[in-house]
Design a protein around this motif. Structure first.
Motif, PDB file in Angstrom:
ATOM      1  N   ILE A  51      42.514  48.962  37.158  1.00 50.17           N
ATOM      2  CA  ILE A  51      42.029  47.889  36.269  1.00 50.17           C
ATOM      3  C   ILE A  51      41.469  46.742  37.098  1.00 50.17           C
ATOM      4  O   ILE A  51      40.333  46.277  36.879  1.00 50.17           O
ATOM      5  N   ASN A  52      42.237  46.263  38.067  1.00 48.55           N
ATOM      6  CA  ASN A  52      41.789  45.127  38.875  1.00 48.55           C
ATOM      7  C   ASN A  52      40.554  45.469  39.697  1.00 48.55           C
ATOM      8  O   ASN A  52      39.630  44.660  39.819  1.00 48.55           O
ATOM      9  N   MET A  53      40.510  46.675  40.256  1.00 53.98           N
ATOM     10  CA  MET A  53      39.368  47.070  41.088  1.00 53.98           C
ATOM     11  C   MET A  53      38.084  47.161  40.258  1.00 53.98           C
ATOM     12  O   MET A  53      37.020  46.707  40.691  1.00 53.98           O
TER      13      MET A  53
ATOM     14  N   GLU B 184      34.411  44.554  39.926  1.00 54.10           N
ATOM     15  CA  GLU B 184      33.034  45.029  39.979  1.00 54.10           C
ATOM     16  C   GLU B 184      32.267  44.686  38.708  1.00 54.10           C
ATOM     17  O   GLU B 184      31.135  45.130  38.514  1.00 54.10           O
ATOM     18  N   GLY B 185      32.897  43.892  37.818  1.00 50.01           N
ATOM     19  CA  GLY B 185      32.211  43.443  36.613  1.00 50.01           C
ATOM     20  C   GLY B 185      32.166  44.468  35.498  1.00 50.01           C
ATOM     21  O   GLY B 185      31.341  44.353  34.577  1.00 50.01           O
ATOM     22  N   LEU B 186      33.057  45.472  35.528  1.00 45.55           N
ATOM     23  CA  LEU B 186      33.039  46.536  34.523  1.00 45.55           C
ATOM     24  C   LEU B 186      34.082  46.288  33.435  1.00 45.55           C
ATOM     25  O   LEU B 186      35.165  45.768  33.708  1.00 45.55           O
ATOM     26  N   VAL B 187      33.743  46.651  32.207  1.00 47.67           N
ATOM     27  CA  VAL B 187      34.710  46.618  31.107  1.00 47.67           C
ATOM     28  C   VAL B 187      35.669  47.796  31.293  1.00 47.67           C
ATOM     29  O   VAL B 187      35.243  48.894  31.636  1.00 47.67           O
TER      30      VAL B 187
ATOM     31  N   PHE C 116      50.106  38.222  34.927  1.00 45.35           N
ATOM     32  CA  PHE C 116      48.844  38.287  34.184  1.00 45.35           C
ATOM     33  C   PHE C 116      47.747  37.513  34.907  1.00 45.35           C
ATOM     34  O   PHE C 116      46.560  37.862  34.812  1.00 45.35           O
ATOM     35  N   PHE C 117      48.138  36.463  35.650  1.00 43.08           N
ATOM     36  CA  PHE C 117      47.150  35.697  36.421  1.00 43.08           C
ATOM     37  C   PHE C 117      46.450  36.591  37.453  1.00 43.08           C
ATOM     38  O   PHE C 117      45.277  36.374  37.776  1.00 43.08           O
ATOM     39  N   LEU C 118      47.175  37.581  37.982  1.00 38.43           N
ATOM     40  CA  LEU C 118      46.562  38.501  38.955  1.00 38.43           C
ATOM     41  C   LEU C 118      45.403  39.264  38.324  1.00 38.43           C
ATOM     42  O   LEU C 118      44.375  39.516  38.957  1.00 38.43           O
ATOM     43  N   TYR C 119      45.582  39.632  37.052  1.00 43.59           N
ATOM     44  CA  TYR C 119      44.505  40.302  36.319  1.00 43.59           C
ATOM     45  C   TYR C 119      43.349  39.335  36.077  1.00 43.59           C
ATOM     46  O   TYR C 119      42.175  39.684  36.254  1.00 43.59           O
ATOM     47  N   MET C 120      43.673  38.122  35.686  1.00 46.17           N
ATOM     48  CA  MET C 120      42.623  37.129  35.414  1.00 46.17           C
ATOM     49  C   MET C 120      41.782  36.837  36.658  1.00 46.17           C
ATOM     50  O   MET C 120      40.587  36.549  36.557  1.00 46.17           O
TER      51      MET C 120
END
Length: 608
Positions: free
Chosen positions: A327-329, A333-336, A397-401
């Motif tokens: 998810i993070n990677m 790269e700007g992907l949904v 969750f901040f790591l995802y953001m």
């Protein structure tokens, strides 16, 4: 030894390939006028700044500056050497390459190219043999029955060239030696045990050939089917080989690439069988990383074609860890990113057998957004009723953001977290901002050092080089005009001399074009400068070339005048009669030279 691709072969390939078609295999392009546009595959962007000019046979990104011809594009996309790029495109264009012992182009043939091809041919041959054992022999019948019971059809087995490696550990080595393969070649192939080189690495296993982008077998995976499970791993996979790099290969991409382009999405799934099951159900945009650890290189393979990534990893600990990492990677790269949560079976193959292809298609349509998936996982770990639970959930969750590219996305996700956990949004935003600022300060020194290491020296664009650059166009008549009045000896700047020599070489070989010129220049910065400069001239090039010839002639004559002036100064102080006679002659030359310089400067002497 003939290690160099002949310049004639390079020119023939370059003139034969269609750069729009080549780039279009990796980047969706839209035609606007005479130019094709798309989003650059070499950096993140939402608005297309990547242009392909078919008449000049060049690509150029106005965002990051990447550019060149078809060879350079393939070289960067496939992470191969220049000679390998030539060989890849030669195969596409149907051009037979010729090699020589003379290095005409400063690009030596990859010394491993022949070996890579030989090992690829070996793996293709072995895969064919294994496929025969699976489908045509009694020894492989149990493995064949196994995959039929897993729901695979004969057509699917044939498409993916599934096979069976014999139980006899010594069979493969004996067979290949009988076909005149050398012992040393086989021992380094990855098909045999390093400790016991006569024993096959894969024995008594269901075999999955791994294909490259072109559909050639470059590696293998083998699944354990019978015996003591505690003494043998469930899967054995080829390690990195001269023709195969695990980190930048995707299983089934050769079958999936067309569907990925059409659907603008991709499914990353756990392994071989999951991927094959999706394909058999008509979901042909599925691929598998070779192992659960998705890599940046693998994401970059699909990035030019897709808007959305769907993740279909196992629900066990390893699979969930792989999902979070992916998810993070992908977001960076700007992907949904969406998550497929399969119900009714442990994997796609089981669901396919139980409920049929339509059920699996329906499960994909119910894929949830990655932020919803993450919040559901956080709720399992951290209670929303306690301050400690709220704090720990927020920090994770901040790591995802951090991976999100848009401030709007970040704000919407923060709002969702706060609603679910009952957190004050301003307090959460303050924590996120303070944390982000701290990370920036900690990383500032590292980033500066990295940028300085990666900075490349620039070519100095002086007046002389600029003048020579004006003749870099598709129309050879402009350089022919310059060549008729200027020689390489008239130039001083080394880059101007290099470019002039290369253009003259192309002119004489009757292959004058920007792309052929670039293929002969082994200097990344210089190539970028030429591409950028060539884009400036779409009209009035004849006037620019005339002005450039005039400048170069003036520079030449002024250098000569300076030499004469130096000699005059030396002779003026000499008492010798012969020196005084020579002085008169040289003064006469200087007067004539001054007059000509003035005529050229004022435009009274036309450029022929």
């Amino acid at each position: 030894m003939a290690n160099f691709i002949s310049q004639e072969s390079i020119d023939e390939v370059n003139n034969r390939v269609d750069i729009v078609s080549i780039v279009g295999e990796y980047v969706p392009l839209v035609q606007k006028g005479d130019t094709w546009w798309g989003c650059c595959p070499f950096h993140n962007e939402k608005t297309p700044s990547f242009a392909v000019n078919p008449s000049k046979r060049l690509f150029h990104c106005f965002g990051c500056g990447a550019g060149g011809g078809a060879f350079e594009f393939v070289k960067q996309m496939e992470k191969v050497s220049f000679p390998e790029a030539v060989e890849i495109l030669a195969k596409k264009a149907g051009v037979e390459l010729h090699y020589s012992s003379k290095n005409d182009n400063n690009f030596e043939r990859d010394e491993n190219a022949k070996l890579k091809q030989e090992y690829t041919s070996l793996y293709t041959r072995v895969a064919t043999s294994y496929h025969y054992f699976l489908t045509e022999t009694e020894a492989g019948k149990f493995a064949y029955d196994y995959i039929l019971n897993r729901g695979l059809t004969k057509e699917t087995i044939e498409k993916f060239k599934l096979g069976y490696s014999p139980q006899d550990k010594f069979w493969l080595k004996k067979f290949l030696l009988s076909k005149n393969f050398s012992e040393n070649f086989l021992n380094n192939s990855g098909l045999f045990s390093k400790k016991y080189p006569d024993i096959s690495f894969f024995c008594d296993r269901l075999m999955f050939p791994i294909f490259n982008r072109e559909g050639n077998v470059i590696a293998m995976g083998g699944r354990f089917l019978r015996g003591d499970e505690s003494k043998s791993p469930k899967y054995l996979n080829s390690g990195d080989l001269i023709q195969y790099k695990k980190s930048n290969t995707l299983y089934a991409f050769n079958f999936a690439k067309q569907a990925i382009r059409q659907e603008k999405k991709v499914i990353f799934c756990e392994g071989y069988m999951d991927c094959i099951a999706y394909h058999q159900c008509g979901i042909e945009y599925a691929v598998a990383p070779l192992g659960t650890a998705l890599t940046e290189e693998q994401i970059k393979i699909i990035k030019p074609f897709v808007d959305t990534v769907l993740l279909s990893f196992d629900s066990d600990g390893a699979g969930q860890k792989a999902t979070l990492r992916a998810i993070n990677m992908c977001r960076k790269e700007g992907l949904v990113v969406k998550i497929i949560k399969l119900q009714g079976g442990k994997d796609p193959a089981e669901i396919m057998v139980k409920y049929g292809p339509e059920y699996l298609t329906n499960e994909i349509s119910k894929a949830i957004m990655d932020n919803d998936f993450l919040i559901s996982k956080l709720l399992e770990l951290y209670p929303k009723e306690t301050p400690d639970g709220k704090d720990k959930a927020s920090r994770e969750f901040f790591l995802y953001m951090d991976s999100l590219q848009s401030d709007v996305q970040k704000d919407a996700c923060l709002d969702k977290l706060c609603q679910v956990y009952g957190i004050d949004k301003e307090a959460a935003r303050k924590d996120f901002t303070n944390r982000a600022n701290l990370n920036k300060r900690l990383n500032k020194t590292y980033v500066n050092q990295t940028n300085s290491r990666e900075a490349l020296p620039k070519v100095v664009l002086n007046a002389e080089l600029r003048a020579v650059l004006t003749a870099v166009t598709e129309d050879k008549k402009f350089f022919s005009k310059m060549n008729s009045e200027i020689t390489v000896e008239d130039l001083v700047d080394p880059y101007a001399k290099k470019l002039f020599s290369v253009m003259k070489e192309c002119l004489e070989a009757n292959v004058f074009s920007v792309s052929n010129i670039l293929n002969r220049i082994n200097d990344e910065n210089f190539v970028r400068l030429i591409i950028k400069f060539s884009e400036e001239f779409t009209s009035n090039i004849d006037i620019a070339v005339n002005d450039s010839i005039r400048l170069l002639k003036l520079n030449k004559l002024e250098r000569k005048r300076n030499e004469i002036q130096s000699l005059i100064s030396k002779l003026s102080s000499s008492p010798l009669k012969e020196d005084k006679d020579m002085l008169l002659e040289i003064l006469s030359q200087k007067i004539e030279l001054d007059s000509r310089i003035e005529r050229i400067r004022t435009g009274n002497e036309e450029v022929n």
